[in-house]
Design an enzyme around this catalytic site. Structure first.
Site, PDB file in Angstrom:
ATOM      1  N   HIS A  72       0.839  -1.201   0.000  1.00  0.00           N
ATOM      2  CA  HIS A  72       0.000   0.000   0.000  1.00  0.00           C
ATOM      3  C   HIS A  72       0.875   1.252   0.000  1.00  0.00           C
ATOM      4  O   HIS A  72       1.880   1.316   0.701  1.00  0.00           O
ATOM      5  CB  HIS A  72      -0.905   0.021   1.243  1.00  0.00           C
ATOM      6  CG  HIS A  72      -2.073  -0.920   1.122  1.00  0.00           C
ATOM      7  ND1 HIS A  72      -3.130  -0.888   1.978  1.00  0.00           N
ATOM      8  CD2 HIS A  72      -2.329  -1.931   0.256  1.00  0.00           C
ATOM      9  CE1 HIS A  72      -4.008  -1.802   1.642  1.00  0.00           C
ATOM     10  NE2 HIS A  72      -3.542  -2.469   0.603  1.00  0.00           N
ATOM     11  N   TYR A 201      -9.208   5.242   7.682  1.00  0.00           N
ATOM     12  CA  TYR A 201      -9.376   5.571   9.106  1.00  0.00           C
ATOM     13  C   TYR A 201     -10.422   6.680   9.170  1.00  0.00           C
ATOM     14  O   TYR A 201     -10.240   7.751   8.604  1.00  0.00           O
ATOM     15  CB  TYR A 201      -8.059   6.091   9.702  1.00  0.00           C
ATOM     16  CG  TYR A 201      -6.990   5.041   9.904  1.00  0.00           C
ATOM     17  CD1 TYR A 201      -6.202   4.599   8.843  1.00  0.00           C
ATOM     18  CD2 TYR A 201      -6.759   4.493  11.168  1.00  0.00           C
ATOM     19  CE1 TYR A 201      -5.217   3.633   9.030  1.00  0.00           C
ATOM     20  CE2 TYR A 201      -5.778   3.526  11.360  1.00  0.00           C
ATOM     21  CZ  TYR A 201      -5.012   3.104  10.280  1.00  0.00           C
ATOM     22  OH  TYR A 201      -4.044   2.139  10.477  1.00  0.00           O
ATOM     23  N   PRO A 293      -4.189  -0.374  18.761  1.00  0.00           N
ATOM     24  CA  PRO A 293      -3.830  -0.722  17.377  1.00  0.00           C
ATOM     25  C   PRO A 293      -4.120   0.378  16.346  1.00  0.00           C
ATOM     26  O   PRO A 293      -3.856   0.214  15.181  1.00  0.00           O
ATOM     27  CB  PRO A 293      -4.677  -1.954  17.088  1.00  0.00           C
ATOM     28  CG  PRO A 293      -5.700  -2.024  18.142  1.00  0.00           C
ATOM     29  CD  PRO A 293      -5.221  -1.244  19.292  1.00  0.00           C
ATOM     30  N   LYS A 297       0.993  -0.413  15.296  1.00  0.00           N
ATOM     31  CA  LYS A 297       2.366  -0.493  15.800  1.00  0.00           C
ATOM     32  C   LYS A 297       2.676  -1.760  16.583  1.00  0.00           C
ATOM     33  O   LYS A 297       3.833  -2.126  16.748  1.00  0.00           O
ATOM     34  CB  LYS A 297       2.648   0.722  16.708  1.00  0.00           C
ATOM     35  CG  LYS A 297       2.745   2.026  15.948  1.00  0.00           C
ATOM     36  CD  LYS A 297       3.894   1.995  14.962  1.00  0.00           C
ATOM     37  CE  LYS A 297       3.665   2.906  13.778  1.00  0.00           C
ATOM     38  NZ  LYS A 297       4.340   2.458  12.577  1.00  0.00           N
ATOM     39  N   TYR A 385       3.821   6.395  10.688  1.00  0.00           N
ATOM     40  CA  TYR A 385       3.005   5.248  10.294  1.00  0.00           C
ATOM     41  C   TYR A 385       3.848   4.210   9.553  1.00  0.00           C
ATOM     42  O   TYR A 385       3.737   2.999   9.782  1.00  0.00           O
ATOM     43  CB  TYR A 385       1.838   5.706   9.404  1.00  0.00           C
ATOM     44  CG  TYR A 385       0.769   4.661   9.217  1.00  0.00           C
ATOM     45  CD1 TYR A 385       0.885   3.690   8.208  1.00  0.00           C
ATOM     46  CD2 TYR A 385      -0.350   4.603  10.039  1.00  0.00           C
ATOM     47  CE1 TYR A 385      -0.078   2.723   8.034  1.00  0.00           C
ATOM     48  CE2 TYR A 385      -1.323   3.624   9.870  1.00  0.00           C
ATOM     49  CZ  TYR A 385      -1.184   2.693   8.866  1.00  0.00           C
ATOM     50  OH  TYR A 385      -2.142   1.713   8.709  1.00  0.00           O
TER      51      TYR A 385
HETATM   52  P1  FAS Z   1       1.745 -12.312  21.420  1.00  0.00           P
HETATM   53  O1  FAS Z   1       0.730 -12.020  22.486  1.00  0.00           O
HETATM   54  O2  FAS Z   1       1.317 -12.322  20.003  1.00  0.00           O
HETATM   55  O3  FAS Z   1       2.416 -13.729  21.684  1.00  0.00           O
HETATM   56  C1  FAS Z   1       2.745 -14.140  23.003  1.00  0.00           C
HETATM   57  C2  FAS Z   1       2.722 -15.655  23.016  1.00  0.00           C
HETATM   58  O4  FAS Z   1       3.167 -16.108  24.294  1.00  0.00           O
HETATM   59  C3  FAS Z   1       1.317 -16.210  22.824  1.00  0.00           C
HETATM   60  O5  FAS Z   1       1.312 -17.168  21.788  1.00  0.00           O
HETATM   61  C4  FAS Z   1       0.966 -16.838  24.155  1.00  0.00           C
HETATM   62  O6  FAS Z   1       0.183 -17.995  24.027  1.00  0.00           O
HETATM   63  C5  FAS Z   1       2.340 -17.179  24.702  1.00  0.00           C
HETATM   64  N1  FAS Z   1       2.411 -17.242  26.160  1.00  0.00           N
HETATM   65  C6  FAS Z   1       1.833 -16.419  27.058  1.00  0.00           C
HETATM   66  N2  FAS Z   1       2.150 -16.812  28.307  1.00  0.00           N
HETATM   67  C7  FAS Z   1       2.953 -17.920  28.196  1.00  0.00           C
HETATM   68  C8  FAS Z   1       3.586 -18.776  29.123  1.00  0.00           C
HETATM   69  N3  FAS Z   1       3.447 -18.594  30.433  1.00  0.00           N
HETATM   70  N4  FAS Z   1       4.333 -19.799  28.656  1.00  0.00           N
HETATM   71  C9  FAS Z   1       4.485 -20.012  27.328  1.00  0.00           C
HETATM   72  N5  FAS Z   1       3.889 -19.223  26.387  1.00  0.00           N
HETATM   73  C10 FAS Z   1       3.129 -18.190  26.832  1.00  0.00           C
HETATM   74  N6  FAS Z   1      -1.594  -5.035  16.654  1.00  0.00           N
HETATM   75  C11 FAS Z   1      -1.754  -4.360  15.504  1.00  0.00           C
HETATM   76  O7  FAS Z   1      -0.784  -3.757  15.018  1.00  0.00           O
HETATM   77  N7  FAS Z   1      -2.989  -4.312  14.866  1.00  0.00           N
HETATM   78  C12 FAS Z   1      -4.093  -4.977  15.380  1.00  0.00           C
HETATM   79  O8  FAS Z   1      -5.181  -4.912  14.814  1.00  0.00           O
HETATM   80  C13 FAS Z   1      -3.959  -5.710  16.576  1.00  0.00           C
HETATM   81  N8  FAS Z   1      -5.024  -6.404  17.096  1.00  0.00           N
HETATM   82  C14 FAS Z   1      -4.861  -7.083  18.284  1.00  0.00           C
HETATM   83  C15 FAS Z   1      -5.935  -7.823  18.868  1.00  0.00           C
HETATM   84  C16 FAS Z   1      -5.764  -8.499  20.086  1.00  0.00           C
HETATM   85  C17 FAS Z   1      -6.915  -9.271  20.699  1.00  0.00           C
HETATM   86  C18 FAS Z   1      -4.526  -8.456  20.749  1.00  0.00           C
HETATM   87  C19 FAS Z   1      -4.346  -9.139  22.102  1.00  0.00           C
HETATM   88  C20 FAS Z   1      -3.460  -7.748  20.186  1.00  0.00           C
HETATM   89  C21 FAS Z   1      -3.616  -7.075  18.941  1.00  0.00           C
HETATM   90  N9  FAS Z   1      -2.557  -6.393  18.327  1.00  0.00           N
HETATM   91  C22 FAS Z   1      -2.670  -5.703  17.174  1.00  0.00           C
HETATM   92  C23 FAS Z   1      -1.276  -6.397  18.903  1.00  0.00           C
HETATM   93  C24 FAS Z   1      -0.650  -7.710  18.538  1.00  0.00           C
HETATM   94  O9  FAS Z   1      -0.573  -7.821  17.149  1.00  0.00           O
HETATM   95  C25 FAS Z   1       0.678  -7.770  19.230  1.00  0.00           C
HETATM   96  O10 FAS Z   1       1.391  -6.557  19.099  1.00  0.00           O
HETATM   97  C26 FAS Z   1       1.519  -8.914  18.741  1.00  0.00           C
HETATM   98  O11 FAS Z   1       0.769 -10.078  18.872  1.00  0.00           O
HETATM   99  C27 FAS Z   1       2.792  -8.920  19.581  1.00  0.00           C
HETATM  100  O12 FAS Z   1       3.403 -10.126  19.403  1.00  0.00           O
HETATM  101  P2  FAS Z   1       4.131 -10.859  20.647  1.00  0.00           P
HETATM  102  O13 FAS Z   1       4.909  -9.873  21.409  1.00  0.00           O
HETATM  103  O14 FAS Z   1       4.762 -12.066  20.082  1.00  0.00           O
HETATM  104  O15 FAS Z   1       2.920 -11.276  21.646  1.00  0.00           O
HETATM  105  C1  PHB Z   2      -5.393  -4.726  10.485  1.00  0.00           C
HETATM  106  O1  PHB Z   2      -5.379  -4.909   9.255  1.00  0.00           O
HETATM  107  O2  PHB Z   2      -5.697  -5.643  11.302  1.00  0.00           O
HETATM  108  C2  PHB Z   2      -5.039  -3.370  11.029  1.00  0.00           C
HETATM  109  C3  PHB Z   2      -4.484  -2.426  10.190  1.00  0.00           C
HETATM  110  C4  PHB Z   2      -4.167  -1.161  10.700  1.00  0.00           C
HETATM  111  C5  PHB Z   2      -4.405  -0.885  12.033  1.00  0.00           C
HETATM  112  C6  PHB Z   2      -4.958  -1.853  12.879  1.00  0.00           C
HETATM  113  C7  PHB Z   2      -5.277  -3.099  12.372  1.00  0.00           C
HETATM  114  O3  PHB Z   2      -4.112   0.353  12.532  1.00  0.00           O
END
Ligand code: FAS
Ligand code: PHB
Length: 392
Positions: A72, A201, A293, A297, A385
């Site tokens: 994009h 957005y 989100p 980031k 961004y």
């Molecule tokens: P993660 O949370 O992805 O991974 C951590 C891992 O550790 C998990 O698999 C978990 O099962 C494991 N774990 C936890 N405790 C443990 C233990 N005691 N022992 C072993 N393993 C364990 N970011 C965006 O940029 N855009 C979005 O739209 C967006 N939507 C999101 C929606 C939700 C519901 C959440 C929670 C986050 C969202 N995020 C979004 C942010 C997300 O993308 C995170 O920034 C990203 O998953 C970060 O990755 P990790 O740091 O690997 O953490």
């Molecule tokens: C997504 O595609 O999940 C997405 C993209 C941009 C954002 C948040 C989520 O700021």
């Protein structure tokens, strides 16, 4: 079990770190508490900075990303029934972003790790990190019904916002900066072609809305809802009606509808844990910081932490010097705070404040008008961004 680097968490941060260390010749083990199927279907992020794409390419994990990712060149801001495009290459000297779901990154990294190593244990829940200040920290974990010990030279907590690694920091060392927002996001996946080429957005009359996508046939959309919202109160028609109202502009544009295949509510939170390391225990990704989100980031910040940490370990592996490892926290925190600030600013600018007054709404409008009228202000948004530079 024994390894050089014990990694807690098999999300994007843990899996990418393992891949980078493995290719540097540093042995490590990943402990993931959930089953493979669970982590591979968990709907989360989708927007990748160029640095994240580069990191995945550098470690040979970008074949499918290069084939299926959607590049994009900008985003659209909508407010007061107007539409305004932010052109990234023009404003940043050529930078772009890529849409490729976090679920697909996790699948790609898991497949590579299971094929080439290092060891990746699913349903292996870390219970505690012991002796993080010592030369031989230990991760106590449960796997296959047995409590086991992983002896390490270093431990990295990549265990997300509900992990246990952060808790291994002595209370007198930890400093947590947190802010909870008075709203959440209702996120959906829908089997319908996106109604836009690039992300929209919107600051609509009823609140924030975001139109993203996953492929030419699958849309990913979000809308601001009150905290505590139950998805059962949001049948498909109500979601589509509210999204249409928030994206509405004067002109010929319509939001295409289709079957919704996934719904979830995510609360908005900012949180930074300082420092990001203590003794031989390091934190990376959501284990260290959470961002709303709105600025896309979360995933990208996790990747930048891991890229820095992998370089610190590589320096130690090559020269025996721990100078970079000793400065990991400082090397990451400036970028963490800038991403936290950008995510906060984007969130406050685009969401309706439930207790906000008319003055708040006029401040939001003034910020949006400044960005759409001033090349300088638009360039500042585009620079943040598309991703600020890494310290290392
Ligand atoms: P993660 O949370 O992805 O991974 C951590 C891992 O550790 C998990 O698999 C978990 O099962 C494991 N774990 C936890 N405790 C443990 C233990 N005691 N022992 C072993 N393993 C364990 N970011 C965006 O940029 N855009 C979005 O739209 C967006 N939507 C999101 C929606 C939700 C519901 C959440 C929670 C986050 C969202 N995020 C979004 C942010 C997300 O993308 C995170 O920034 C990203 O998953 C970060 O990755 P990790 O740091 O690997 O953490
Ligand atoms: C997504 O595609 O999940 C997405 C993209 C941009 C954002 C948040 C989520 O700021």
């Amino acid at each position: 079990m024994r390894t050089t680097v014990g990694i807690i968490g098999g999300g994007p941060a843990g899996l990418l770190l393992a891949r980078l260390l493995h290719r540097t010749g540093i042995d490590c083990v990943v402990l993931e508490s959930r089953a493979r199927a669970y982590v591979e279907q968990r709907q989360r992020a989708g927007m990748l900075e160029q640095g994240t794409v580069d990191a995945l390419r550098e470690c040979g994990a970008a074949d499918r990303l290069d084939a299926e990712g959607l590049i994009h060149h900008g985003i659209e801001l909508r407010f007061e029934r107007e539409r305004h495009r932010i052109d990234f290459p023009v404003l940043t000297g050529g930078r772009t972003v890529t849409i490729y779901a976090q679920t697909e990154i996790v699948k790609d990294l898991i497949a590579l790790q299971l094929a080439e190593g290092p060891p990746l244990l699913f349903e292996a829940e870390a219970l505690a990190v012991e002796k993080p200040e010592s030369q031989a920290p230990v991760v106590r974990f449960v796997h296959e019904g047995r409590e086991q010990m992983l002896s390490c030279d270093y431990v990295v907590g990549c265990d997300g916002s509900h992990g246990i690694a952060q808790g291994a920091f002595p209370a007198e060392v930890s400093c947590v900066y947190a802010h909870d927002y008075p709203y959440s996001w209702l996120g959906i996946l829908a089997d319908v072609p996106p109604s836009c080429e690039e992300l929209i957005y919107a600051r609509g009359p009823g609140g924030f809305a975001l139109h993203s996508m996953r492929s030419p046939s699958v849309s990913r959309l979000y809308l601001q809802v009150p905290n505590g919202t139950d998805v059962k109160d949001w049948p498909d028609d109500r979601i589509w009606d509210e999204l249409s109202a928030r994206f509405a502009i004067d002109g010929d544009w319509r939001l295409e509808r289709g079957p919704i295949t996934s719904k979830s509510v995510t609360p908005m939170r900012s949180c930074v844990h300082e420092p990001m390391c203590h003794g031989r225990l390091f934190l990376a990704g959501d284990a260290a910081h959470i961002v709303p989100p709105t600025g896309a980031k979360g995933l990208n910040l996790a990747v930048s932490d891991v890229r820095v940490l992998a370089r610190c370990f590589a320096e130690f592996h090559r020269t025996g010097s721990t100078q970079l490892l000793d400065h990991y926290s400082e090397l990451c925190l400036e970028r963490v705070w800038q991403a936290t600030r950008f995510s906060y600013d984007m969130t406050r600018m685009l969401h309706t404040q439930p207790n906000g007054d008319v003055f708040d709404r006029r401040m939001q409008l003034a910020r949006l008008r400044r960005i759409t009228a001033s090349r300088h202000a638009a360039a500042e948004l585009a620079a943040n961004y598309t991703g600020l530079p890494l310290a290392l």
